[in-house]
Design a protein around this motif. Sequence first.
Motif, PDB file in Angstrom:
ATOM      1  N   TRP A 103      36.644  49.064  29.992  1.00  0.00           N
ATOM      2  CA  TRP A 103      36.279  47.553  30.410  1.00  0.00           C
ATOM      3  C   TRP A 103      36.702  46.372  30.834  1.00  0.00           C
ATOM      4  O   TRP A 103      36.047  45.263  31.611  1.00  0.00           O
ATOM      5  CB  TRP A 103      34.685  48.423  30.208  1.00  0.00           C
ATOM      6  CG  TRP A 103      34.412  49.594  29.747  1.00  0.00           C
ATOM      7  CD1 TRP A 103      33.881  49.394  28.539  1.00  0.00           C
ATOM      8  CD2 TRP A 103      34.008  50.042  30.444  1.00  0.00           C
ATOM      9  NE1 TRP A 103      33.764  50.828  29.049  1.00  0.00           N
ATOM     10  CE2 TRP A 103      32.819  51.559  30.363  1.00  0.00           C
ATOM     11  CE3 TRP A 103      33.804  50.188  32.153  1.00  0.00           C
ATOM     12  CZ2 TRP A 103      33.019  52.792  30.688  1.00  0.00           C
ATOM     13  CZ3 TRP A 103      32.951  51.425  33.413  1.00  0.00           C
ATOM     14  CH2 TRP A 103      33.022  53.140  32.274  1.00  0.00           C
ATOM     15  N   LYS A 104      37.206  46.023  30.079  1.00  0.00           N
ATOM     16  CA  LYS A 104      38.409  44.913  30.165  1.00  0.00           C
ATOM     17  C   LYS A 104      38.808  44.124  31.591  1.00  0.00           C
ATOM     18  O   LYS A 104      38.160  42.578  31.409  1.00  0.00           O
ATOM     19  CB  LYS A 104      39.455  45.004  29.262  1.00  0.00           C
ATOM     20  CG  LYS A 104      38.909  44.253  27.810  1.00  0.00           C
ATOM     21  CD  LYS A 104      39.844  44.451  26.709  1.00  0.00           C
ATOM     22  CE  LYS A 104      39.696  44.311  25.633  1.00  0.00           C
ATOM     23  NZ  LYS A 104      40.955  44.114  24.452  1.00  0.00           N
ATOM     24  N   ILE A 105      39.536  44.985  32.519  1.00  0.00           N
ATOM     25  CA  ILE A 105      39.843  44.802  33.888  1.00  0.00           C
ATOM     26  C   ILE A 105      38.351  44.922  34.312  1.00  0.00           C
ATOM     27  O   ILE A 105      38.372  43.302  34.815  1.00  0.00           O
ATOM     28  CB  ILE A 105      40.586  45.479  34.287  1.00  0.00           C
ATOM     29  CG1 ILE A 105      41.759  45.113  33.394  1.00  0.00           C
ATOM     30  CG2 ILE A 105      40.683  44.815  35.519  1.00  0.00           C
ATOM     31  CD1 ILE A 105      42.917  46.784  34.080  1.00  0.00           C
ATOM     32  N   PHE A 154      33.831  41.023  37.588  1.00  0.00           N
ATOM     33  CA  PHE A 154      32.414  40.386  36.979  1.00  0.00           C
ATOM     34  C   PHE A 154      32.447  39.319  36.487  1.00  0.00           C
ATOM     35  O   PHE A 154      31.415  38.235  37.995  1.00  0.00           O
ATOM     36  CB  PHE A 154      31.939  41.729  36.840  1.00  0.00           C
ATOM     37  CG  PHE A 154      32.096  42.408  37.335  1.00  0.00           C
ATOM     38  CD1 PHE A 154      31.697  43.392  38.847  1.00  0.00           C
ATOM     39  CD2 PHE A 154      31.473  43.878  37.018  1.00  0.00           C
ATOM     40  CE1 PHE A 154      31.912  44.244  39.334  1.00  0.00           C
ATOM     41  CE2 PHE A 154      31.746  45.441  37.638  1.00  0.00           C
ATOM     42  CZ  PHE A 154      32.035  45.699  38.688  1.00  0.00           C
ATOM     43  N   ILE A 155      33.366  38.754  35.616  1.00  0.00           N
ATOM     44  CA  ILE A 155      32.541  37.573  35.134  1.00  0.00           C
ATOM     45  C   ILE A 155      32.901  37.267  36.514  1.00  0.00           C
ATOM     46  O   ILE A 155      32.722  35.947  36.829  1.00  0.00           O
ATOM     47  CB  ILE A 155      33.404  37.468  34.042  1.00  0.00           C
ATOM     48  CG1 ILE A 155      33.004  37.745  32.940  1.00  0.00           C
ATOM     49  CG2 ILE A 155      33.372  35.560  33.741  1.00  0.00           C
ATOM     50  CD1 ILE A 155      33.244  37.834  31.553  1.00  0.00           C
ATOM     51  N   ASP A 156      34.603  36.307  37.030  1.00  0.00           N
ATOM     52  CA  ASP A 156      35.230  35.980  37.753  1.00  0.00           C
ATOM     53  C   ASP A 156      34.081  35.863  39.075  1.00  0.00           C
ATOM     54  O   ASP A 156      33.914  34.867  39.905  1.00  0.00           O
ATOM     55  CB  ASP A 156      36.309  36.173  38.515  1.00  0.00           C
ATOM     56  CG  ASP A 156      36.792  35.220  39.991  1.00  0.00           C
ATOM     57  OD1 ASP A 156      37.048  34.147  39.303  1.00  0.00           O
ATOM     58  OD2 ASP A 156      37.241  36.017  40.365  1.00  0.00           O
ATOM     59  N   ARG A 177      24.297  46.348  33.573  1.00  0.00           N
ATOM     60  CA  ARG A 177      24.359  46.536  35.270  1.00  0.00           C
ATOM     61  C   ARG A 177      25.357  46.830  36.146  1.00  0.00           C
ATOM     62  O   ARG A 177      25.289  47.836  36.875  1.00  0.00           O
ATOM     63  CB  ARG A 177      23.131  45.618  35.850  1.00  0.00           C
ATOM     64  CG  ARG A 177      21.564  45.867  35.579  1.00  0.00           C
ATOM     65  CD  ARG A 177      20.601  44.338  36.302  1.00  0.00           C
ATOM     66  NE  ARG A 177      20.509  43.870  36.096  1.00  0.00           N
ATOM     67  CZ  ARG A 177      20.134  42.494  35.812  1.00  0.00           C
ATOM     68  NH1 ARG A 177      19.411  43.126  34.844  1.00  0.00           N
ATOM     69  NH2 ARG A 177      20.385  41.750  35.796  1.00  0.00           N
ATOM     70  N   LYS A 178      25.826  46.026  35.684  1.00  0.00           N
ATOM     71  CA  LYS A 178      27.822  46.633  37.033  1.00  0.00           C
ATOM     72  C   LYS A 178      28.027  46.862  36.406  1.00  0.00           C
ATOM     73  O   LYS A 178      29.132  47.792  37.116  1.00  0.00           O
ATOM     74  CB  LYS A 178      28.211  44.865  37.452  1.00  0.00           C
ATOM     75  CG  LYS A 178      27.521  44.108  37.335  1.00  0.00           C
ATOM     76  CD  LYS A 178      27.167  44.321  39.032  1.00  0.00           C
ATOM     77  CE  LYS A 178      28.623  44.125  40.305  1.00  0.00           C
ATOM     78  NZ  LYS A 178      27.951  44.227  41.122  1.00  0.00           N
ATOM     79  N   ILE A 179      28.265  47.457  34.857  1.00  0.00           N
ATOM     80  CA  ILE A 179      29.172  48.569  34.594  1.00  0.00           C
ATOM     81  C   ILE A 179      27.645  49.248  33.771  1.00  0.00           C
ATOM     82  O   ILE A 179      28.160  49.339  32.001  1.00  0.00           O
ATOM     83  CB  ILE A 179      29.839  47.965  33.341  1.00  0.00           C
ATOM     84  CG1 ILE A 179      31.022  46.598  34.529  1.00  0.00           C
ATOM     85  CG2 ILE A 179      31.110  48.800  33.000  1.00  0.00           C
ATOM     86  CD1 ILE A 179      31.901  46.609  33.038  1.00  0.00           C
ATOM     87  N   ARG A 188      26.042  49.054  25.535  1.00  0.00           N
ATOM     88  CA  ARG A 188      26.613  47.525  25.317  1.00  0.00           C
ATOM     89  C   ARG A 188      27.767  46.909  24.337  1.00  0.00           C
ATOM     90  O   ARG A 188      27.822  45.987  24.484  1.00  0.00           O
ATOM     91  CB  ARG A 188      24.376  47.122  24.948  1.00  0.00           C
ATOM     92  CG  ARG A 188      24.489  45.445  24.504  1.00  0.00           C
ATOM     93  CD  ARG A 188      24.763  44.972  25.755  1.00  0.00           C
ATOM     94  NE  ARG A 188      23.711  44.429  26.509  1.00  0.00           N
ATOM     95  CZ  ARG A 188      22.556  43.533  27.221  1.00  0.00           C
ATOM     96  NH1 ARG A 188      22.654  42.640  26.242  1.00  0.00           N
ATOM     97  NH2 ARG A 188      21.929  43.784  27.796  1.00  0.00           N
ATOM     98  N   ARG A 189      26.899  47.933  23.622  1.00  0.00           N
ATOM     99  CA  ARG A 189      28.180  47.295  21.640  1.00  0.00           C
ATOM    100  C   ARG A 189      29.440  48.213  22.291  1.00  0.00           C
ATOM    101  O   ARG A 189      30.189  46.855  21.956  1.00  0.00           O
ATOM    102  CB  ARG A 189      27.419  48.604  20.387  1.00  0.00           C
ATOM    103  CG  ARG A 189      28.638  48.473  19.389  1.00  0.00           C
ATOM    104  CD  ARG A 189      28.931  49.704  18.353  1.00  0.00           C
ATOM    105  NE  ARG A 189      29.519  49.826  17.616  1.00  0.00           N
ATOM    106  CZ  ARG A 189      30.580  50.292  17.384  1.00  0.00           C
ATOM    107  NH1 ARG A 189      30.990  50.448  18.610  1.00  0.00           N
ATOM    108  NH2 ARG A 189      31.241  49.906  16.523  1.00  0.00           N
ATOM    109  N   VAL A 190      29.874  48.633  23.234  1.00  0.00           N
ATOM    110  CA  VAL A 190      31.142  48.393  23.530  1.00  0.00           C
ATOM    111  C   VAL A 190      31.781  47.236  24.499  1.00  0.00           C
ATOM    112  O   VAL A 190      32.709  47.001  24.407  1.00  0.00           O
ATOM    113  CB  VAL A 190      31.895  49.684  23.987  1.00  0.00           C
ATOM    114  CG1 VAL A 190      33.126  49.905  24.904  1.00  0.00           C
ATOM    115  CG2 VAL A 190      31.569  50.555  23.938  1.00  0.00           C
ATOM    116  N   LEU A 191      30.775  47.009  25.010  1.00  0.00           N
ATOM    117  CA  LEU A 191      31.104  45.470  26.392  1.00  0.00           C
ATOM    118  C   LEU A 191      30.601  44.533  25.318  1.00  0.00           C
ATOM    119  O   LEU A 191      31.818  43.668  25.874  1.00  0.00           O
ATOM    120  CB  LEU A 191      29.397  45.523  27.216  1.00  0.00           C
ATOM    121  CG  LEU A 191      29.761  46.917  28.395  1.00  0.00           C
ATOM    122  CD1 LEU A 191      28.662  46.378  29.159  1.00  0.00           C
ATOM    123  CD2 LEU A 191      30.680  46.947  28.975  1.00  0.00           C
TER     124      LEU A 191
END
Length: 127
Positions: free
Chosen positions: A25-27, A32-34, A45-47, A52-55
Amino acid sequence: MYERKTTPNLNCGLDLIGEVLYGKWKIRLLWFIDQGYQRPSELQRKIPDASRRVLNIQLKELEDHELVTRKIYPVVPPKVEYSLTDFGKTLIPVIATLGQWSDEHEERLRNVILRHVVSSDIDVPKS
């Protein structure tokens, strides 16, 4: 928390970028942060396929690699926001180029991926 047992191979630029961006999910998180999604709940919500733990783990790794910063507001309940560092912003054109390449080859990539998924489902013995 995961503790690495071996020293990473950092002999070339591809090794370095792999070390920094390896993670499902890093890319997407950087993208999304950008785009302005800064709160963990917005990113979730976007992913929605990511836990939640992995994010949180991958956001922490991005923070450790100085690509994002985390700001914690002193309120109850705690409010957290992520933003790209100047260093992290340098990756956005690279991610955009990868996305453009994928868009240009979308049908072929989808077919190859689905063919692989279907064939691996057939190869797995059922119990």
